[in-house]
Design an enzyme around this catalytic site. Structure first.
Site, PDB file in Angstrom:
ATOM      1  N   GLU A 113      25.701 -10.455 -55.705  1.00 54.29           N
ATOM      2  CA  GLU A 113      25.908 -11.379 -57.243  1.00 54.29           C
ATOM      3  C   GLU A 113      27.332 -11.877 -57.000  1.00 54.29           C
ATOM      4  O   GLU A 113      28.122 -11.452 -56.112  1.00 54.29           O
ATOM      5  CB  GLU A 113      25.703 -10.379 -58.306  1.00 54.29           C
ATOM      6  CG  GLU A 113      26.222 -10.834 -59.681  1.00 54.29           C
ATOM      7  CD  GLU A 113      25.582 -11.654 -60.109  1.00 54.29           C
ATOM      8  OE1 GLU A 113      25.704 -12.851 -59.513  1.00 54.29           O
ATOM      9  OE2 GLU A 113      25.126 -11.799 -61.255  1.00 54.29           O
ATOM     10  N   HIS A 114      27.568 -12.789 -57.901  1.00 51.30           N
ATOM     11  CA  HIS A 114      28.958 -13.538 -58.084  1.00 51.30           C
ATOM     12  C   HIS A 114      29.602 -12.864 -58.948  1.00 51.30           C
ATOM     13  O   HIS A 114      29.513 -13.274 -60.283  1.00 51.30           O
ATOM     14  CB  HIS A 114      29.090 -14.822 -58.086  1.00 51.30           C
ATOM     15  CG  HIS A 114      28.449 -15.640 -56.995  1.00 51.30           C
ATOM     16  ND1 HIS A 114      27.590 -16.734 -57.281  1.00 51.30           N
ATOM     17  CD2 HIS A 114      28.620 -15.322 -55.757  1.00 51.30           C
ATOM     18  CE1 HIS A 114      27.448 -17.248 -56.118  1.00 51.30           C
ATOM     19  NE2 HIS A 114      28.052 -16.527 -54.791  1.00 51.30           N
ATOM     20  N   TYR A 145      25.682 -14.360 -63.230  1.00 46.30           N
ATOM     21  CA  TYR A 145      24.073 -14.571 -63.439  1.00 46.30           C
ATOM     22  C   TYR A 145      23.564 -14.895 -62.245  1.00 46.30           C
ATOM     23  O   TYR A 145      22.653 -15.974 -62.259  1.00 46.30           O
ATOM     24  CB  TYR A 145      23.893 -15.250 -64.712  1.00 46.30           C
ATOM     25  CG  TYR A 145      24.264 -14.708 -66.204  1.00 46.30           C
ATOM     26  CD1 TYR A 145      24.164 -13.550 -66.434  1.00 46.30           C
ATOM     27  CD2 TYR A 145      25.333 -15.524 -66.632  1.00 46.30           C
ATOM     28  CE1 TYR A 145      25.095 -12.820 -67.672  1.00 46.30           C
ATOM     29  CE2 TYR A 145      26.102 -15.006 -67.797  1.00 46.30           C
ATOM     30  CZ  TYR A 145      25.957 -13.642 -68.285  1.00 46.30           C
ATOM     31  OH  TYR A 145      26.651 -13.438 -69.356  1.00 46.30           O
ATOM     32  N   HIS A 146      23.842 -14.505 -61.168  1.00 45.44           N
ATOM     33  CA  HIS A 146      23.414 -15.086 -59.820  1.00 45.44           C
ATOM     34  C   HIS A 146      22.732 -13.947 -59.086  1.00 45.44           C
ATOM     35  O   HIS A 146      23.155 -13.852 -57.751  1.00 45.44           O
ATOM     36  CB  HIS A 146      24.406 -15.795 -58.899  1.00 45.44           C
ATOM     37  CG  HIS A 146      24.985 -17.064 -59.869  1.00 45.44           C
ATOM     38  ND1 HIS A 146      26.261 -17.560 -59.348  1.00 45.44           N
ATOM     39  CD2 HIS A 146      24.449 -17.959 -60.621  1.00 45.44           C
ATOM     40  CE1 HIS A 146      26.731 -18.843 -60.456  1.00 45.44           C
ATOM     41  NE2 HIS A 146      25.435 -18.638 -60.984  1.00 45.44           N
ATOM     42  N   PRO A 147      21.947 -13.053 -59.548  1.00 46.13           N
ATOM     43  CA  PRO A 147      21.491 -11.996 -58.584  1.00 46.13           C
ATOM     44  C   PRO A 147      20.687 -12.630 -57.302  1.00 46.13           C
ATOM     45  O   PRO A 147      19.856 -13.551 -57.655  1.00 46.13           O
ATOM     46  CB  PRO A 147      20.548 -11.173 -59.588  1.00 46.13           C
ATOM     47  CG  PRO A 147      20.135 -12.186 -60.620  1.00 46.13           C
ATOM     48  CD  PRO A 147      21.473 -12.955 -60.861  1.00 46.13           C
TER      49      PRO A 147
END
Length: 556
Positions: free
Chosen positions: A295-296, A470-472
């Site tokens: 994630e980020h 919100y980048h899983p």
């Protein structure tokens, strides 16, 4: 119970599922069923770009996951929003269209033995999927289903930000998805004529006009039926009734980096000991399912603005009415923007071989309220994302009940490398705001604050305030080794008739927003599934900044 049969069953109508539905049904030869847990995207607020904040956390449209307590993030549980609606997260995101750096893909090829996934192989699919208002060239497309638009919102703060890039050693880029994938730039957004162009708008709605493509919303998938070593069907609940559907060709999981590994494990595919703990019959011991989660992580740097801007008053009730009227009449103005229209890919230090920090610039101070809304103040903000983290996590089942949300362990800031580079990312962001271009607008630093100067203090601020962008991704990764879940064509190892196609198959997270690469991945998957030849690789040149400040050379 009657059982219907389709050629292809797609689980999840998010970005990947919408692309697949369109591509697999376009020749009219194959029957396609799409199963989506959420509703149709009829809420008007989805389609007005600035209204995203009114629907972003709506439980009717969002899974609203939470992580387990994160030890290096002050032991906090961090929210993890994921779209639960037709279009998936592309229906509730901030619409930034970023592919990441070309080296992201080249290193998928070299580091994970995936030569088909170099940037030269991916670029033709990016281009074919896009209609860019920048016009067609070696890097951009002009006839694809997804419309992308260069940021149009006008404010002197965007000008100052871009000028600061040129004044600093980060540089200015006309197009981060083009020749210069590094520096500060105006972003592209997935919009069409001032409206959100989600994956549902671009891909699924055209597909649903065909007789051979069907969609069932509010369908809670329970498991994939597996007979021997073959996936044969799907069980789901719709309006209180259990249904079974069979796939004569393939089942494709496109639920995203959380739902897809959860569904594999519920179906008996995953780490055997973990499945047995929950009383699930093991169909295949595949230890990589749910592992390698990436994630980020992000924090905000915020400054007061010395000059009032029209954007700062955008949420005044009268201004909202005027903006809404302007949008209805012209599809322009504040309502046609989500405000994060500029940003960049930069390096935390000159020791980095290519960018490891993404920054997203907003020309106001954004405050998220307890009621789910936002307020704006006279300020400007920068989201600082660690775009190439080395910390990885995993997903576990909470129980064998599909309705129970899985446990998410992202392990933010677990490695010393991540902690050091995040601190440097804050310092480098401060350097940008310190440039001459911001002199007319730069007020006091609000976050982290002028007293937060030492590495220890900055790290404390990060740990206390870090959230997610919100980048899983990466939880069912591609590869050929024992920990890989799918092969280079996204077929699940050891199970025929079953693929995973979404962000979970990434072997390593890309260095920017994920919606663009997910749609590219899905388009490639469709050709793999249909047995079509892949688009011809294209080696577009791009500008590359050497490790020495201000030295530039052109790389392949």
């Amino acid at each position: 119970m009657a059982t219907e049969t389709y050629d292809y069953i797609i689980v999840g109508a998010g970005s990947a599922g919408c692309v697949l539905a369109n591509r697999l049904s376009e020749d009219g030869k194959h029957s396609v069923l799409v199963l989506e847990a959420g509703p149709m995207d009829r809420n008007l607020m989805i389609h007005i770009p600035a209204a995203v904040y009114k629907v972003f956390k709506d439980p009717k449209l969002n899974w609203n996951y939470m992580t387990e307590n994160e030890p290096e993030a002050s032991d906090r549980s961090i929210e993890m929003s994921r779209g639960k609606v037709v279009g998936g997260s592309s229906s509730i995101n901030s619409m930034v269209y970023m592919r990441g750096h070309p080296y992201d893909y080249d290193r998928w090829g070299t580091d994970f033995n995936l030569p088909k996934w170099s940037y030269a192989h991916c670029l033709p699919y990016f281009k074919a999927g896009e209609t860019s208002d920048r016009g067609a060239d070696d890097w951009r497309g002009e006839s694809g289903p997804l419309n992308t638009t260069k940021g149009r919102l006008e404010t002197p703060l965007f000008d100052a930000f871009l000028d600061a890039g040129a004044q600093s050693d980060h540089g200015y880029s006309e197009d981060l998805n083009g020749y210069r994938p590094e520096g500060l730039a105006r972003f592209d957004s997935t919009t069409r004529n001032g409206r959100r162009c989600s994956a549902a708008v671009a891909h699924l709605r055209p597909a649903l006009r065909r007789k051979n493509c069907a969609l069932v919303t509010d369908a809670m998938v329970q498991k994939i039926a597996i007979e021997g070593d073959r996936a044969t069907g799907v069980e789901y609940i719709h309006r209180g009734k259990r249904h079974r559907v069979k796939a004569s060709h393939e089942i494709i999981l496109s639920g995203g980096a959380i739902n897809s590994p959860q569904m594999l494990m519920l179906s008996g595919v995953g780490p055997a000991d973990h499945l047995r703990q929950h009383g699930i019959e093991v169909k295949l011991d595949l230890p990589g399912v749910g592992q390698n989660l990436q994630e980020h992580p992000t924090v905000i740097v915020k400054y007061a603005c010395t000059k009032p801007m029209a954007i700062h008053r955008a949420l005044h009730p009268v201004n909202q009415i005027l903006a809404g009227a302007q949008w209805l009449l012209t599809r322009r103005g504040h309502a046609a923007s989500v405000f994060w229209e500029a940003g960049g890919l930069i390096r935390s230090s000159h020791k980095m071989d290519y960018p490891d920090i993404e920054i997203q610039f907003g020309p106001a101070g954004f405050n998220f309220l307890d009621n789910g809304g936002i307020s704006l103040d006279q300020a400007f903000s920068v989201h600082v994302d660690q775009s190439r983290p080395t910390s990885v996590g995993h997903i576990e089942l909470r129980s064998a009940n599909p309705a129970d949300k899985p446990k998410l362990f992202f392990n933010y800031l677990e490695t010393e490398d991540d902690r050091q580079r995040f601190v440097q990312g804050i310092r480098r962001t401060r350097e940008i705001i310190a440039q001459k271009a911001f002199d007319p607008y730069r007020g006091p630093e609000i976050y982290p604050g002028p007293d937060v100067t030492t590495d220890a203090d900055i790290l404390k601020y990060i740990k206390t305030n870090v959230t997610t962008d919100y980048h899983p991704s990466c939880s069912c990764r591609m590869g050929t080794d024992a920990d890989a879940v799918v092969d280079e064509e996204m077929q699940v190892h050891g199970i025929t008739g079953l693929r995973v196609v979404d962000a979970s198959v990434m072997p390593r997270i890309t260095s920017a927003n994920l919606n663009a690469p997910i749609q590219m991945i899905a388009a490639r998957a469709a050709d793999f599934i249909l047995g079509k030849p892949q688009l011809k690789p294209f080696n577009a040149k791009f500008h590359f900044m050497e490790n020495t400040p201000n030295q530039i050379f052109v790389g392949p």
